[in-house]
Design a protein around this motif. Structure first.
Motif, PDB file in Angstrom:
ATOM      1  N   TYR A  12       0.814  -1.222   0.000  1.00 57.75           N
ATOM      2  CA  TYR A  12       0.000   0.000   0.000  1.00 57.75           C
ATOM      3  C   TYR A  12       0.845   1.268   0.000  1.00 57.75           C
ATOM      4  O   TYR A  12       0.348   2.349  -0.332  1.00 57.75           O
ATOM      5  CB  TYR A  12      -0.927   0.026   1.219  1.00 57.75           C
ATOM      6  N   GLY A  13       2.096   1.164   0.423  1.00 60.77           N
ATOM      7  CA  GLY A  13       2.931   2.355   0.480  1.00 60.77           C
ATOM      8  C   GLY A  13       2.552   3.265   1.627  1.00 60.77           C
ATOM      9  O   GLY A  13       1.685   2.938   2.450  1.00 60.77           O
ATOM     10  N   TYR A  14       3.207   4.434   1.663  1.00 58.38           N
ATOM     11  CA  TYR A  14       3.083   5.322   2.819  1.00 58.38           C
ATOM     12  C   TYR A  14       2.459   6.665   2.471  1.00 58.38           C
ATOM     13  O   TYR A  14       2.393   7.546   3.303  1.00 58.38           O
ATOM     14  CB  TYR A  14       4.469   5.511   3.444  1.00 58.38           C
ATOM     15  N   ARG A  15       1.992   6.781   1.241  1.00 61.28           N
ATOM     16  CA  ARG A  15       1.538   8.079   0.762  1.00 61.28           C
ATOM     17  C   ARG A  15       0.051   8.292   0.976  1.00 61.28           C
ATOM     18  O   ARG A  15      -0.399   9.410   1.155  1.00 61.28           O
ATOM     19  CB  ARG A  15       1.855   8.080  -0.729  1.00 61.28           C
ATOM     20  N   ASP A  16      -0.713   7.216   0.958  1.00 62.53           N
ATOM     21  CA  ASP A  16      -2.171   7.294   1.028  1.00 62.53           C
ATOM     22  C   ASP A  16      -2.648   6.822   2.396  1.00 62.53           C
ATOM     23  O   ASP A  16      -1.865   6.432   3.243  1.00 62.53           O
ATOM     24  CB  ASP A  16      -2.765   6.442  -0.098  1.00 62.53           C
ATOM     25  N   GLU A  17      -3.967   6.845   2.580  1.00 62.02           N
ATOM     26  CA  GLU A  17      -4.548   6.479   3.865  1.00 62.02           C
ATOM     27  C   GLU A  17      -4.791   4.981   3.995  1.00 62.02           C
ATOM     28  O   GLU A  17      -5.351   4.535   5.013  1.00 62.02           O
ATOM     29  CB  GLU A  17      -5.875   7.228   4.071  1.00 62.02           C
ATOM     30  N   PHE A  18      -4.364   4.180   3.031  1.00 63.47           N
ATOM     31  CA  PHE A  18      -4.762   2.773   2.990  1.00 63.47           C
ATOM     32  C   PHE A  18      -4.327   2.007   4.242  1.00 63.47           C
ATOM     33  O   PHE A  18      -5.111   1.281   4.849  1.00 63.47           O
ATOM     34  CB  PHE A  18      -4.202   2.095   1.735  1.00 63.47           C
ATOM     35  N   VAL A  19      -3.077   2.144   4.622  1.00 62.27           N
ATOM     36  CA  VAL A  19      -2.581   1.434   5.802  1.00 62.27           C
ATOM     37  C   VAL A  19      -3.296   1.924   7.064  1.00 62.27           C
ATOM     38  O   VAL A  19      -3.762   1.133   7.889  1.00 62.27           O
ATOM     39  CB  VAL A  19      -1.055   1.620   5.957  1.00 62.27           C
ATOM     40  N   GLY A  20      -3.394   3.228   7.196  1.00 62.39           N
ATOM     41  CA  GLY A  20      -4.025   3.799   8.387  1.00 62.39           C
ATOM     42  C   GLY A  20      -5.474   3.388   8.535  1.00 62.39           C
ATOM     43  O   GLY A  20      -5.946   3.102   9.652  1.00 62.39           O
ATOM     44  N   VAL A  21      -6.186   3.326   7.419  1.00 58.97           N
ATOM     45  CA  VAL A  21      -7.592   2.928   7.471  1.00 58.97           C
ATOM     46  C   VAL A  21      -7.715   1.471   7.924  1.00 58.97           C
ATOM     47  O   VAL A  21      -8.622   1.134   8.700  1.00 58.97           O
ATOM     48  CB  VAL A  21      -8.256   3.170   6.098  1.00 58.97           C
ATOM     49  N   CYS A  22      -6.823   0.619   7.463  1.00 63.53           N
ATOM     50  CA  CYS A  22      -6.867  -0.782   7.913  1.00 63.53           C
ATOM     51  C   CYS A  22      -6.584  -0.864   9.419  1.00 63.53           C
ATOM     52  O   CYS A  22      -7.269  -1.607  10.136  1.00 63.53           O
ATOM     53  CB  CYS A  22      -5.873  -1.626   7.116  1.00 63.53           C
TER      54      CYS A  22
END
Lengths: 267, 267, 267
Positions: A12-22
């Protein structure tokens, strides 16, 4: 009592909210869970790189729920699966594209497998492009919260899971014989791992042939065994034969990328 | 009892100690707080990108204290604010530059607003260029620790907060009619989100016109609906019309950047 | 009771499993530990950058175990060390290459020092290239778990530790006099820190000379003190004289890299 552990790896990388949302979805469903990020910097869409990284990391983590998402086929025909390993009863969750099986093998292989694509724990509506948020995270959190795997999906045959094509392991060779080795992975320092774990017993050096250039390389234990800027071959922390440059990048010096083939000759 | 949650989003990036220092300051003031990083990879100084990302993430997080910092005006005239939302009593903290309002709207809008720039919780001396460390983090931690918002700042009118200029939402159009759509954001995979959430009911495909080139694009649900390397239009996980390339980058293929305009024609 | 804190800084980056594996090892040995990542984006192999970042961050963290790894000499002659500071009894762990001493000085300097390279807490076999996983993380976790430092290594003289060569601090000068200042670090925004903490009392502006070009620069408090795109000199959040561009990158505008020298003339 120790908090249940959820490890998490993705591209997912670190640029978007994808990791944080999970993380957020897991925290809502199982506030007690402790999430350990293995990395989210896997090369985008690179299932094999993710599998190698997961395989390298998992033996060092506490047993728990292990979420891994490198999922270019999300929302298509590929299944969303959860696996219980034979040993240590670890739970591995991710797409059925081969990402999980190398790591599962480190724990005795797949005991049980389930299709979790229609789990009642999923957030609704399920986005066809973000199963990490809507399927994998809530099911991982439910498992961490103590829900039985059997209640989270439909059992599927372990021998029907998708396997990554075997790249083969380079064979041991005699001194002077050419060995064609493939670049398995390149880390952030530019260290180059090859599919040749123990290639020539007793050799002290080798020649690396790339695109016509021949380079002599010492066999050593660690970077500081050679002068700054010099090439070194060594067994890396994953147990793989690798090339490095002391305080530099072997990938840059040799202009190597993943999947390139180099010819080794041990001396 | 569940730990109080502080979510954290910024454009601080991952190279410096900025994010870690804020975590540390929060942990000192409220050791019980659980910090969930939404992302710190927002494009530097890009308030609108931060606002979109925060808006996308917050509905998935537990209610709590929500710290967001994209703050090119730090230390200048702009106020440091804390907002209580009308619904769920969430607390949003950040600069008064429009970053927080889209997310607040997802929870009924701003109930109360406070200027926290002179809070007694601030670390002293306050660095004029790092309010994240010296103002926002300690005030967020105090809120997480149970201090009342009223004790942390001066009330200010909710209707006086800075609003981002409206980019407008592209209107629904009939088939064949040109629709000028703006690039809202581009994620780490190169997927391109457009300001056209539901642009043409019942269309099956569209033409995308960029800098004179016309490209036919299928409308689908997910990346795997088209062949590898092919373009796809779809509704992304934020509910926005977007362009993607299966296992590739639409931003690269179409040479698009944020704020570019493309002409869509549905068929 | 508050969880024991382990802070963690490294140049491991975010692409590989290195950081995650260290978290995992710590969580296995001391499940109660709370890990605060300061950053893992230190420039690869740049011990001085790591030392500056650690020095800047540590005064803001809770007292605890402080793990720092920028370790190009891993597995070679350099020692693996643990330090107890004179004040606050903080424990600093990392390679004996100067990385830790600046931060230790902020807490009264080194009280006791130990060589932990042969600690019985180490994972076996120890990889010669990944002491973070096999030595530093398990020893840090043991300390967090309450094991005495004396049981984790062999005492060594504090005055024998490796010190980074002094770059010197630029001296205060009179107005108009040239001051040669060196670039200490550049952050992710492109802000340029110089080794000149307080260079000329009472000056209002300065001229920066780089590679023959002269640029007039205002002295201000924060970015917004100058127009968008304009240069500014200010005291940054670490207390260092720095150059910035409002909503831009001073490093790009002036084409500066770490270790470059610029000539300042205060006016």
């Amino acid at each position: 009592m120790t908090a249940p552990v959820v490890t998490f790896l993705s591209d997912y990388g670190y640029r978007d909210e994808f990791v944080g949302v999970c993380h957020a979805v897991i925290a809502r469903r199982c506030p007690a869970a402790r999430i350990i990020d293995l990395t989210h910097g896997v090369a985008r869409h690179d299932v094999r790189a993710g599998a190698l990284t997961l395989r390298a990391a998992l033996p060092y983590t506490p047993a728990g729920v292990h979420l891994a998402i490198v999922d270019p086929g999300v929302g298509g025909q590929r299944r969303a699966i959860a696996i219980a390993t034979r040993e240590e009863s670890r739970f591995l969750l991710g797409p059925d594209n081969g990402l999980l099986l190398g790591a599962a093998a480190a724990f005795g292989g797949v005991g049980e497998a389930f299709d979790i694509g229609a789990s009642s724990e999923a957030l609704t509506p399920v986005s066809p492009t973000f199963h990490g948020r809507d399927i994998f995270s809530p099911v991982a959190a439910a498992l961490a919260d103590g829900v039985k795997l059997q209640e989270l999906g439909e059992p599927i045959p372990a021998d029907g899971l998708v396997v990554l094509p075997d790249r083969g392991a380079a064979q041991a060779v005699g001194r002077g014989d050419p060995l064609a080795a493939r670049v398995l992975s390149i880390d952030g320092y530019g260290n180059v791992a090859l599919n040749a774990s123990t290639a020539c017993v007793g050799a002290a050096a080798l020649t690396v042939e790339t695109a016509g250039a021949h380079t002599d390389v010492a066999l050593g234990r660690t970077f500081a065994d050679v002068a700054v800027g010099e090439l070194l071959a060594y067994v890396d922390s994953r147990g793989t034969l690798a090339l490095a440059v002391n305080r530099g990048s072997a990938a840059e010096l040799l202009a190597l990328a993943v999947d390139d083939v180099v010819i080794l000759r041990f001396r």
